[in-house]
Design a protein around this motif. Structure first.
Motif, mmCIF file in Angstrom:
data_model
loop_
_atom_site.group_PDB
_atom_site.id
_atom_site.type_symbol
_atom_site.label_atom_id
_atom_site.label_comp_id
_atom_site.label_asym_id
_atom_site.label_seq_id
_atom_site.Cartn_x
_atom_site.Cartn_y
_atom_site.Cartn_z
ATOM 1 N N VAL A 380 90.651 64.189 -9.404
ATOM 2 C CA VAL A 380 91.389 63.552 -10.493
ATOM 3 C C VAL A 380 91.083 62.068 -10.558
ATOM 4 O O VAL A 380 90.944 61.498 -11.640
ATOM 5 N N SER A 381 90.953 61.439 -9.416
ATOM 6 C CA SER A 381 90.599 60.024 -9.347
ATOM 7 C C SER A 381 89.772 59.796 -8.098
ATOM 8 O O SER A 381 89.916 60.491 -7.092
ATOM 9 N N ILE A 382 88.898 58.814 -8.168
ATOM 10 C CA ILE A 382 87.996 58.503 -7.066
ATOM 11 C C ILE A 382 87.896 56.991 -6.938
ATOM 12 O O ILE A 382 87.859 56.255 -7.934
ATOM 13 N N CYS A 383 87.881 56.500 -5.720
ATOM 14 C CA CYS A 383 87.742 55.071 -5.470
ATOM 15 C C CYS A 383 87.150 54.870 -4.084
ATOM 16 O O CYS A 383 87.072 55.808 -3.277
ATOM 17 N N GLY A 384 86.721 53.678 -3.820
ATOM 18 C CA GLY A 384 86.203 53.338 -2.512
ATOM 19 C C GLY A 384 87.317 52.975 -1.556
ATOM 20 O O GLY A 384 88.435 52.649 -1.968
ATOM 21 N N PRO A 385 87.063 53.022 -0.253
ATOM 22 C CA PRO A 385 88.097 52.615 0.712
ATOM 23 C C PRO A 385 88.403 51.135 0.563
ATOM 24 O O PRO A 385 87.500 50.326 0.327
ATOM 25 N N PRO A 386 89.672 50.738 0.625
ATOM 26 C CA PRO A 386 90.015 49.326 0.439
ATOM 27 C C PRO A 386 89.380 48.446 1.501
ATOM 28 O O PRO A 386 89.275 48.817 2.667
#
Length: 771
Positions: A380-386
């Motif tokens: 549903v959503s994808i992002c990089g590790p903070p």
């Protein structure tokens, strides 16, 4: 004749009686009186005997935790606790608790351990010898107490020496168990005999000289790899390369506030974009891929490595297994703010669908080859590790120019570059930096500023490049010594095509002639050669890597340019320094340093760390990035079904902090699209924590030197030389990233561009001149 005993005492006996006020111990038996000796003022008190006891380590554990962990921010291992329990039971006896003897002894041990440069974990082999410390401490104890007057590191029991740079080394004499290396950050360190020239404290650390560290998941600490690096390691080292990357990102993620479990919070919210920093109201929970089995239709947050499965489909892999990934409905967070390509570690939020619920699925069974589970994961959503700031990683808090060390943990005792850790040498190095910049030297010029001039894509086979270099050197040659850069970083490719591969031509001879031409240009500016350091970083077209890659992506890290081609430039520096006649001067002479790619440029030890990498990384990201095409209507429906409306959802991806001055320079030089691409590039690289987030077939990496590519902790500055991207300077999470671009941009207008970096302000600016 009178035989009675005379009543007059013997003269000697009378004198003894009057001189000694202490009576005899037994007058009835006529035992002689013992003279009472008054102790001298400086004599040590008599050593009181202690009855040793058997002290279990579990009984001493609370006192050790209170002393080592809470007071000194140290962690004690079980073996070290057992050693300390035996020592305290032997030397403190039954008064270890009631009289507080154990706490005082442990406090002294912790102080000596930190002064000796030991690690954050107190155990043998962590920078100091615990057994050697206890042996030295035992000789200065009496009655279970440490005598301050007898605990002197210069009383002969500790041998003191100094390195060439003034670092004090103290080793225990008479013991073979180890040595104590005193960290140069002690307050009593004498810095009066150290050099106060800033360039003395400049170090260039090649990638092959960086300590090979690996993160130990069980101990939650970095350990040095004991095996010797080789170009032909066993296949297990390839697996360890990606496992270490995953463990490093995983521990960094769990340290984030958004993943700290707090009471009163239930459920796992979706990843959404926020206005600023990480959300502290939400608590995220990671699910291992192997735990997805039997949980059809449930939402989860996964952390894994994007990869291509043998069937050609996109999949997500972690240490427990892999699952097919469907990103056709996924939304990137932030929107168009980063690249996501195979080889990167990402966070994916979505729903797991089991195999029987997937029509036409080609995966058979619950588990497959390589731990692949059946079904697929709909993202549903994808992002990089903070990303994590440098001061948080080191546990030093926000310390600009010094400050108190935070008690929140961190890896401040880890020596990541081989120059000393932040907690061991940071305080002393900042003190030396202040002395160097106060103008303590007897110089006619004002105090100098630490500046670095960065020039990239210096194609020596292009005649325009030599004219551009003359313009740059002429600009700085007309300035005073205080205003000139003390370091010039010249980065390849030094030739436009990899002619070193041969092909029937004398490539080596031509390549050497190009550097001979550069030596002629440098000889026209002797003032720069006498007071500056030139650092040369190779590119993919430079020898000897281009001999077999023919200009393609070569293996990194790669060796510097061989000395075969650099002799003429070294002679130019020697000639310039001989003209000045500073053979007996303590000021360092100008020099040319040929280093690897990537490399680190450090100033004052761990205070300033500038990472340098030459690679056309933006083009590789554009070619390999995953292209998601979200259906807005379906996406909104899925968000509402899983977690309700998306207005209050929060992103775990932090916003970037852009330097307005540097950003204005970048805006003038390029369009809005170029600025957006620069932000995507910076965020992608720093979030991944490595300068090569690609699969090995796309960007080969030497397995045994993979730790040299890590960006953890974040350097204070990163020079990411990309000839395919526009020049920019921006700050993200406290790390200032610079790209000088091409030295001579394409076009008819003769323009030269480079970056001038101010080390103390941690800010760079793109400079442009016409020649």
């Amino acid at each position: 004749m009178d035989t009675s005993t005379p009543t007059t005492p013997h003269p000697h006996r009378l004198v003894m009686a009057t001189a000694d006020p202490i009576p005899s111990s037994s007058p009835a038996f006529g035992t002689p009186a013992r003279p009472f000796r008054i102790p001298k003022a400086n004599a040590p008190p008599p050593k009181t005997s202690i009855l040793p006891i058997l002290l279990p380590p579990s009984t001493l554990r609370p006192v050790a935790f209170r002393t080592f962990t809470r007071k000194h921010n140290l962690t004690i291992s079980s073996s070290a606790l057992q050693t300390l329990a035996a020592f305290v039971g032997k030397n403190c006896g039954s008064g270890w608790r009631e009289e507080g003897l154990a706490e005082r002894v442990l406090d002294e041990v912790a102080k000596i351990w930190k002064r000796a440069g030991g690690g954050v974990i107190v155990e043998e082999g962590k920078g100091a010898s615990l057994k050697a410390i206890l042996q030295s401490l035992e000789g200065s104890m009496s009655g279970g107490r440490v005598l301050a007057g007898r605990l002197n590191p210069h009383d002969g029991s500790i041998k003191t020496s100094r390195n060439g740079d003034g670092t004090r080394i103290e080793s225990l004499t008479g013991h073979t168990n180890g040595s104590i290396t005193t960290a140069p950050g002690d307050g009593d360190e004498d810095d009066s005999q150290l050099s106060l020239y800033p360039r003395t404290w400049l170090k260039v650390i090649a990638a092959f000289d960086v300590p090979r560290l690996t993160y130990n998941v069980d101990k939650k600490y970095f350990e040095a790899t004991k095996s010797k690096p080789t170009l032909f390691p066993p296949p297990s080292h390839k697996t360890a390369l990606f496992r270490d990357r995953y463990n490093l990102v995983y521990q960094r993620l769990l340290r984030n506030e958004s993943f700290q479990t707090s009471s009163g919070i239930t459920g796992v919210p979706l990843l959404q974009r926020s206005s600023s920093n990480l959300a502290t109201q939400q608590s995220y929970k990671l699910t291992p891929i192997a735990n997805l089995l039997g949980r059809n239709g449930t939402s989860h947050l996964l952390l894994g490595l994007l990869s291509i499965s043998p069937t050609g489909d996109l999949s997500l892999v972690d240490l427990t297994g892999s699952v097919a990934l469907d990103l056709s409905h996924a939304r990137m967070i932030p929107e168009d703010g980063a690249w996501f390509a195979p080889g990167m570690i990402v966070l994916v939020d979505g729903v797991y669908e089991e195999e029987e619920m997937v029509k036409g699925s080609v995966l058979g069974g619950n588990t497959g080859v390589g731990g692949a589970i059946g079904g697929h994961f709909v993202g549903v959503s994808i992002c990089g590790p903070p990303c994590e700031r440098r001061d948080i990683s080191l546990g030093t808090g926000n310390r600009r120019g010094g400050g108190e060390i935070s008690s929140s943990g961190g890896f401040g005792w880890v020596d990541f570059l081989g120059l000393g850790s932040e907690r061991a040498q940071g305080v002393r190095m900042r003190r030396i930096q202040e002395k160097c910049l106060r103008g303590d030297l007897d110089m006619t010029e004002p105090k100098s500023r630490l500046k670095v001039a960065v020039l990239s894509e210096v194609n020596l086979d292009n005649m325009r490049t030599l004219d551009a270099l003359k313009k740059v050197f002429g600009v700085y040659n007309d300035l005073s010594r205080a205003e000139r850069p003390q370091v010039f970083v010249m980065m390849g490719n030094f030739v436009q095509k990899a002619i070193i591969s041969g092909g029937g031509r004398a490539g080596s001879i031509e390549y050497k002639e190009y550097f001979d031409s550069l030596a002629v240009v440098l000889s026209d500016f002797p003032a720069l050669l006498q007071y500056s350091t030139f650092v040369f970083v190779p590119g993919d077209n430079d020898p000897w890597a281009s001999a077999f890659s023919a200009g393609a992506a070569s293996t990194i890290p790669r060796q510097p340019v061989p000395e075969l081609f650099t002799s003429r430039i070294k002679r130019a520096f020697t000639a310039a320094n001989s003209e000045l006649g500073r053979s007996n001067s303590p000021e360092p002479v100008g020099e040319a340093l040929w280093t690897s790619n990537p490399t680190h440029l450090t100033w004052f030890g761990p205070v300033h760390d500038i990472a340098i990498f030459r690679d056309d990384i933006s083009g590789r990201l554009r070619r390999t990035a995953v292209d998601t095409k979200p259906d807005d209507e379906h996406d909104i429906t899925m968000h509402e079904a899983l977690d309700g409306p998306t207005d209050n959802a929060v992103s775990i991806a932090p916003e970037e902090e852009i330097d307005p001055v540097a950003q204005s320079n970048a805006t003038k030089l390029g369009t809005g699209a170029a600025t957006s691409m620069a932000r995507k590039l910076v965020k992608t690289i720093l979030d991944q924590g490595t300068i090569s987030p690609f699969p090995l077939p796309l960007r080969p990496v030497l397995w045994d030197h993979g730790s040299a590519l890590q960006l953890y902790p974040l350097p204070t500055a990163l020079i990411l030389a990309d000839a395919e991207a526009s020049p920019f300077c921006m700050t993200y999470e406290g790390c200032h990233v610079m790209n000088p671009g091409r030295l001579t941009p394409e076009g008819d207008i003769p323009i030269v561009r480079w970056v001038e970096y101010d080390v103390l302000r941690n800010r760079g600016k793109v400079r442009e001149e016409r020649y």
